[in-house]
Write an enzyme that holds these catalytic residues in place. Structure first.
Site, mmCIF file in Angstrom:
data_model
loop_
_atom_site.group_PDB
_atom_site.id
_atom_site.type_symbol
_atom_site.label_atom_id
_atom_site.label_comp_id
_atom_site.label_asym_id
_atom_site.label_seq_id
_atom_site.Cartn_x
_atom_site.Cartn_y
_atom_site.Cartn_z
ATOM 1 N N ASP A 82 14.037 -2.246 -4.932
ATOM 2 C CA ASP A 82 14.369 -3.223 -3.884
ATOM 3 C C ASP A 82 15.179 -4.337 -4.549
ATOM 4 O O ASP A 82 14.688 -5.446 -4.759
ATOM 5 C CB ASP A 82 13.086 -3.769 -3.255
ATOM 6 N N LEU A 133 0.501 3.686 -2.039
ATOM 7 C CA LEU A 133 0.910 3.597 -3.446
ATOM 8 C C LEU A 133 1.386 4.944 -3.984
ATOM 9 O O LEU A 133 0.818 5.993 -3.672
ATOM 10 C CB LEU A 133 -0.265 3.096 -4.291
ATOM 11 N N HIS A 180 4.816 2.406 -7.848
ATOM 12 C CA HIS A 180 3.900 1.253 -7.947
ATOM 13 C C HIS A 180 3.108 1.328 -9.256
ATOM 14 O O HIS A 180 2.909 0.333 -9.935
ATOM 15 C CB HIS A 180 2.882 1.265 -6.805
ATOM 16 N N GLY A 185 0.816 -1.214 0.000
ATOM 17 C CA GLY A 185 0.000 0.000 0.000
ATOM 18 C C GLY A 185 0.846 1.260 0.000
ATOM 19 O O GLY A 185 2.025 1.229 -0.340
#
Ligand code: PAF
Length: 280
Positions: free
Chosen positions: A150, A33, A37, A31
């Site tokens: 990431d 966002l 995203h 979440g």
């Protein structure tokens, strides 16, 4: 857009879509966002008939209780953004639904989960692996989308998928950046206005490393970069490492590897920011 809180409803909806021959793209999220995203949803829309998302702040991947408590939660805005992004279904479970029993699964990714994030956030990647595998079992997607932001997480998910022969294609998507270079992250909203001005220094230094690649030794460049960042009173480098882009092993020399990436975690006030840049 359908919003489901239970695994049963989610599976039923997706098995109907699959029955009609639809391919399913999946973007797992926690979440809060942002544009980063949304770029994953753009990619998923291009490749698949049906785009799905999950929103779940996964408690078992937080090694720090305070970080979990402070993780931004913006459910209403998230649902609106998913609708606008053309997402067909969002799975938004609570912790009970995901983990009715205590989690006992243990993963070992060898070197990959012991260094950098793995070293400073013990248990983090085990929690990521547990939740991603569980989400894959529930959604059963053809493709799943992860950001290069990431980087270590991406390498671990790729390895898990390959080793367990999970029937899903992992699609890596570029890091989205603010105009001043700061990597987009849900944690950026926690920066004060003063910290937000300093934060782009991280990407500036990573870009300078890229320019200086091979002109200095790996160690010299790492030390130089840490010094540059720590020169800001507000910044505190946790790690900054130039590593092989696949194994994450730190080579002794530029010629020891076909592809290298620089990864860093930096504390700025109360916020921990990570970033990386592929050097070659
Ligand atoms: O990258 C994230 O947002 C999370 O680690 C993920 C992949 C959704 C698992 O909780």
């Amino acid at each position: 857009m359908k919003v489901f809180r239970t695994i049963a409803e989610t599976k039923a909806y997706l098995s109907e879509a699959r029955g009609k021959g639809a391919t399913i793209g999946f973007v797992p999220t926690m979440g809060a966002l942002h544009q980063g995203h949304l770029s994953l949803f753009e990619a998923a829309k291009k490749d698949n008939d049906v785009v799905t998302a999950s929103i779940f702040v996964n408690p078992i991947q937080f090694n720090n209780k305070e970080d979990l408590k402070k993780y931004p939660r913006t459910p209403r805005e998230d649902i609106r953004k998913l609708e606008e992004a053309g997402c067909a279904m969002a799975f938004i479970p609570d912790v009970e639904e995901m983990y009715p029993e205590p989690v006992v699964d243990k993963y070992d990714f060898g070197y990959l989960d012991k260094v950098m994030e793995g070293k400073f956030r013990p248990g983090h990647f085990n929690g990521v692996a547990v939740v991603v595998r569980k989400l894959f079992e529930i959604i059963n997607p053809d493709r799943a989308y992860f950001g290069l932001k990431d980087y270590q997480q991406l390498k671990i998910i790729e390895t898990m998928t390959r080793e367990l022969k999970l029937p899903v294609e992992i699609v890596a998507c570029p890091t989205m950046r603010e105009p001043d270079g700061l990597a987009m992250s849900s944690r950026n909203v926690r920066l004060t206005p003063e910290e937000r001005i300093i934060a782009p220094a991280i990407y500036r230094v990573l870009s300078q490393i890229k320019e200086k690649t091979r002109k200095y030794s790996i160690t010299e460049l790492e030390n130089w970069a840490v010094h540059q960042l720590n020169n800001y009173e507000e910044l505190n480098v946790e790690y900054l490492e130039i590593v092989d882009a696949e194994t994450l092993i730190r080579p002794g020399d530029w010629n020891d590897s076909e592809s290298m990436v620089v990864c860093t975690a930096v504390h700025l006030g109360k916020v921990r920011l990570i970033d990386n840049l592929i050097l070659f």
